[in-house]
Design a protein around this motif. Structure first.
Motif, PDB file in Angstrom:
ATOM      1  N   ASP A  52      17.341  -3.744   7.275  1.00  0.00           N
ATOM      2  CA  ASP A  52      17.281  -4.100   5.845  1.00  0.00           C
ATOM      3  C   ASP A  52      17.436  -5.602   5.639  1.00  0.00           C
ATOM      4  O   ASP A  52      16.982  -6.135   4.623  1.00  0.00           O
ATOM      5  N   GLY A  53      18.038  -6.303   6.593  1.00  0.00           N
ATOM      6  CA  GLY A  53      18.083  -7.762   6.509  1.00  0.00           C
ATOM      7  C   GLY A  53      16.732  -8.369   6.811  1.00  0.00           C
ATOM      8  O   GLY A  53      16.175  -9.142   6.014  1.00  0.00           O
ATOM      9  N   ASP A  54      16.161  -7.994   7.952  1.00  0.00           N
ATOM     10  CA  ASP A  54      14.848  -8.489   8.359  1.00  0.00           C
ATOM     11  C   ASP A  54      13.768  -8.178   7.330  1.00  0.00           C
ATOM     12  O   ASP A  54      12.889  -8.999   7.056  1.00  0.00           O
ATOM     13  N   GLY A  55      13.807  -6.965   6.789  1.00  0.00           N
ATOM     14  CA  GLY A  55      12.687  -6.503   5.984  1.00  0.00           C
ATOM     15  C   GLY A  55      12.820  -6.693   4.489  1.00  0.00           C
ATOM     16  O   GLY A  55      11.819  -6.867   3.800  1.00  0.00           O
ATOM     17  N   ALA A  56      14.048  -6.661   3.964  1.00  0.00           N
ATOM     18  CA  ALA A  56      14.200  -6.671   2.506  1.00  0.00           C
ATOM     19  C   ALA A  56      15.010  -7.847   1.981  1.00  0.00           C
ATOM     20  O   ALA A  56      14.835  -8.240   0.834  1.00  0.00           O
ATOM     21  N   THR A  57      15.887  -8.413   2.795  1.00  0.00           N
ATOM     22  CA  THR A  57      16.774  -9.471   2.317  1.00  0.00           C
ATOM     23  C   THR A  57      16.237 -10.831   2.755  1.00  0.00           C
ATOM     24  O   THR A  57      15.653 -11.559   1.973  1.00  0.00           O
ATOM     25  N   ILE A  58      16.386 -11.151   4.037  1.00  0.00           N
ATOM     26  CA  ILE A  58      15.846 -12.400   4.558  1.00  0.00           C
ATOM     27  C   ILE A  58      14.316 -12.393   4.521  1.00  0.00           C
ATOM     28  O   ILE A  58      13.679 -13.379   4.163  1.00  0.00           O
ATOM     29  N   GLY A  59      13.723 -11.266   4.887  1.00  0.00           N
ATOM     30  CA  GLY A  59      12.261 -11.202   5.017  1.00  0.00           C
ATOM     31  C   GLY A  59      11.535 -10.530   3.872  1.00  0.00           C
ATOM     32  O   GLY A  59      10.387 -10.090   4.031  1.00  0.00           O
ATOM     33  N   GLY A  60      12.158 -10.430   2.714  1.00  0.00           N
ATOM     34  CA  GLY A  60      11.531  -9.712   1.602  1.00  0.00           C
ATOM     35  C   GLY A  60      10.186 -10.269   1.180  1.00  0.00           C
ATOM     36  O   GLY A  60       9.267  -9.511   0.832  1.00  0.00           O
ATOM     37  N   ASN A  61      10.036 -11.576   1.217  1.00  0.00           N
ATOM     38  CA  ASN A  61       8.764 -12.181   0.796  1.00  0.00           C
ATOM     39  C   ASN A  61       7.638 -11.824   1.755  1.00  0.00           C
ATOM     40  O   ASN A  61       6.501 -11.556   1.339  1.00  0.00           O
ATOM     41  N   HIS A  62       7.954 -11.800   3.054  1.00  0.00           N
ATOM     42  CA  HIS A  62       6.945 -11.384   4.035  1.00  0.00           C
ATOM     43  C   HIS A  62       6.533  -9.933   3.795  1.00  0.00           C
ATOM     44  O   HIS A  62       5.360  -9.578   3.949  1.00  0.00           O
ATOM     45  N   GLY A  82      14.121 -12.162   9.820  1.00  0.00           N
ATOM     46  CA  GLY A  82      13.326 -12.122   8.614  1.00  0.00           C
ATOM     47  C   GLY A  82      11.863 -12.439   8.806  1.00  0.00           C
ATOM     48  O   GLY A  82      11.090 -12.375   7.852  1.00  0.00           O
ATOM     49  N   ARG A  83      11.450 -12.761  10.026  1.00  0.00           N
ATOM     50  CA  ARG A  83      10.071 -13.213  10.257  1.00  0.00           C
ATOM     51  C   ARG A  83       9.247 -12.241  11.084  1.00  0.00           C
ATOM     52  O   ARG A  83       8.137 -12.565  11.486  1.00  0.00           O
ATOM     53  N   PHE A 111      17.897  -3.048  -3.582  1.00  0.00           N
ATOM     54  CA  PHE A 111      16.448  -2.857  -3.667  1.00  0.00           C
ATOM     55  C   PHE A 111      16.083  -1.419  -3.348  1.00  0.00           C
ATOM     56  O   PHE A 111      16.626  -0.819  -2.406  1.00  0.00           O
ATOM     57  N   ASP A 112      15.134  -0.866  -4.074  1.00  0.00           N
ATOM     58  CA  ASP A 112      14.415   0.322  -3.630  1.00  0.00           C
ATOM     59  C   ASP A 112      13.166  -0.216  -2.937  1.00  0.00           C
ATOM     60  O   ASP A 112      12.179  -0.555  -3.576  1.00  0.00           O
ATOM     61  N   VAL A 113      13.230  -0.343  -1.603  1.00  0.00           N
ATOM     62  CA  VAL A 113      12.146  -1.035  -0.902  1.00  0.00           C
ATOM     63  C   VAL A 113      10.835  -0.254  -0.939  1.00  0.00           C
ATOM     64  O   VAL A 113       9.761  -0.843  -0.894  1.00  0.00           O
ATOM     65  N   CYS A 114      10.913   1.069  -1.029  1.00  0.00           N
ATOM     66  CA  CYS A 114       9.668   1.849  -1.125  1.00  0.00           C
ATOM     67  C   CYS A 114       8.936   1.549  -2.428  1.00  0.00           C
ATOM     68  O   CYS A 114       7.706   1.402  -2.450  1.00  0.00           O
ATOM     69  N   LYS A 115       9.683   1.439  -3.531  1.00  0.00           N
ATOM     70  CA  LYS A 115       9.049   1.073  -4.801  1.00  0.00           C
ATOM     71  C   LYS A 115       8.465  -0.327  -4.739  1.00  0.00           C
ATOM     72  O   LYS A 115       7.398  -0.603  -5.295  1.00  0.00           O
ATOM     73  N   LEU A 116       9.169  -1.235  -4.061  1.00  0.00           N
ATOM     74  CA  LEU A 116       8.701  -2.608  -3.913  1.00  0.00           C
ATOM     75  C   LEU A 116       7.377  -2.654  -3.156  1.00  0.00           C
ATOM     76  O   LEU A 116       6.415  -3.301  -3.594  1.00  0.00           O
ATOM     77  N   VAL A 117       7.307  -1.950  -2.034  1.00  0.00           N
ATOM     78  CA  VAL A 117       6.098  -1.950  -1.206  1.00  0.00           C
ATOM     79  C   VAL A 117       4.954  -1.230  -1.914  1.00  0.00           C
ATOM     80  O   VAL A 117       3.791  -1.654  -1.850  1.00  0.00           O
ATOM     81  N   LYS A 118       5.276  -0.157  -2.614  1.00  0.00           N
ATOM     82  CA  LYS A 118       4.254   0.558  -3.392  1.00  0.00           C
ATOM     83  C   LYS A 118       3.662  -0.355  -4.461  1.00  0.00           C
ATOM     84  O   LYS A 118       2.431  -0.425  -4.630  1.00  0.00           O
ATOM     85  N   ALA A 119       4.524  -1.089  -5.173  1.00  0.00           N
ATOM     86  CA  ALA A 119       4.056  -1.999  -6.219  1.00  0.00           C
ATOM     87  C   ALA A 119       3.207  -3.133  -5.651  1.00  0.00           C
ATOM     88  O   ALA A 119       2.304  -3.643  -6.328  1.00  0.00           O
ATOM     89  N   ALA A 120       3.479  -3.500  -4.399  1.00  0.00           N
ATOM     90  CA  ALA A 120       2.710  -4.575  -3.761  1.00  0.00           C
ATOM     91  C   ALA A 120       1.342  -4.105  -3.283  1.00  0.00           C
ATOM     92  O   ALA A 120       0.525  -4.923  -2.862  1.00  0.00           O
ATOM     93  N   GLY A 121       1.098  -2.788  -3.309  1.00  0.00           N
ATOM     94  CA  GLY A 121      -0.251  -2.289  -3.041  1.00  0.00           C
ATOM     95  C   GLY A 121      -0.481  -1.651  -1.694  1.00  0.00           C
ATOM     96  O   GLY A 121      -1.630  -1.436  -1.300  1.00  0.00           O
ATOM     97  N   ALA A 122       0.571  -1.327  -0.949  1.00  0.00           N
ATOM     98  CA  ALA A 122       0.396  -0.725   0.375  1.00  0.00           C
ATOM     99  C   ALA A 122      -0.251   0.656   0.272  1.00  0.00           C
ATOM    100  O   ALA A 122       0.081   1.429  -0.628  1.00  0.00           O
TER     101      ALA A 122
END
Length: 273
Positions: free
Chosen positions: A96-106, A72-73, A156-167
């Motif tokens: 998906d664990g590293d990037g969206a579950t454990i590491g979602g905040n990063h 996750g780090r 999670f739809d991780v693409c929507k999440l990252v888009k909303a975060a401003g990438a």
């Protein structure tokens, strides 16, 4: 002048790969290394950062500089590497664990800060390495070892999440459409700022077996049948898009990256001193 080939970046002595038969990770790895070759990346100026999980083993086979971090780090480590030496090409490989579950905040904050790294998240919809438990991206009603009667949560739809975060660059490909996938990865590496590519992949050992995909070919067909282009998705009613993976490029815009903004802060501080 010599032309780089994908296997210039491959540690052949480590083959065959660790992954299960039918896993999509080898397809993604090949797409990444071919992108490295097309871009002519220098090994000494390139760092591949990984975390824990099936996809986290990818650094075993890559001959650039690599950094293997904790679960996750990966993005936290990658951010530090890039800010310490902005001249490096930093590519982060996450599951998906590293990037969206454990590491979602990063993930959220790396996108928000617009640090100039490329994140490639391979989403096989479960924790493949540790026994097939559900993750933050596991679709509703699908079966895993920890949801044997159907998963009650929405993934999670991780693409929507990252888009909303401003990438400034967000895209999704899959291991069936290799030509599109390689194009998206190459574009992402070229992009200045935080770039993100999600890859829908197969897990034949756990997720596929538990959800009616008895063979590797069946898992590939499932991905093909459940993927639609952005253009097609725009024309379909909501109910027909339910459960489908929309493929393509969602965001591609120019935003000043974190290092450029921070350089101005440093200049102002020096003026005061």
């Amino acid at each position: 002048m010599s032309v780089n080939k994908y296997d210039d970046y491959l540690i052949k002595e480590k083959l065959p790969v660790f992954w299960c038969a039918g896993c999509g990770n080898g397809i993604v790895l090949g797409s990444i290394l071919r992108s490295f070759a097309q871009l002519g990346l220098k090994k000494e100026n390139t760092v591949v950062v990984t975390g824990i999980g099936c996809w986290g083993k990818a650094d075993d086979y890559i001959s650039t500089n690599t950094f293997h971090g904790t679960h996750g780090r990966a993005l936290g480590f990658a951010t530090g590497i890039k800010l310490a030496n902005p001249k490096l090409n930093v590519i982060v490989l996450m599951g998906d664990g590293d990037g969206a579950t454990i590491g979602g905040n990063h993930l959220i904050h790396a996108a928000r800060r617009n640090v100039d790294v490329t994140a490639i998240l391979v989403n096989n919809l479960n924790y493949g390495m540790t026994g097939g438990q559900y993750s933050g991206t596991t679709p509703h009603a699908s079966y895993t070892t920890t949801s044997p009667y159907g998963h009650v949560e929405n993934g999670f739809d991780v693409c929507k999440l990252v888009k909303a975060a401003g990438a400034p660059y967000v895209a999704r490909g899959n291991v069936y459409g290799v030509i599109q996938l390689q194009k998206l990865i190459k574009e992402a590496i070229e992009k200045k700022g935080f770039s993100f590519v999600e890859v829908i992949s197969t897990c034949t050992t756990h997720y596929g077996r538990l959800n009616g995909m008895k063979t590797s070919a069946g898992a590939m067909k499932w991905i093909k049948d459940n993927s639609i282009s952005i253009e097609r998705a725009e024309k379909l009613p909501k109910e027909e898009k339910e459960g489908k993976f929309v493929m393509g490029k969602f965001v591609d815009k120019d935003i000043e990256d974190y290092t450029a903004r921070y350089d101005r802060v440093i200049s102002k501080a020096k003026e005061i001193i």
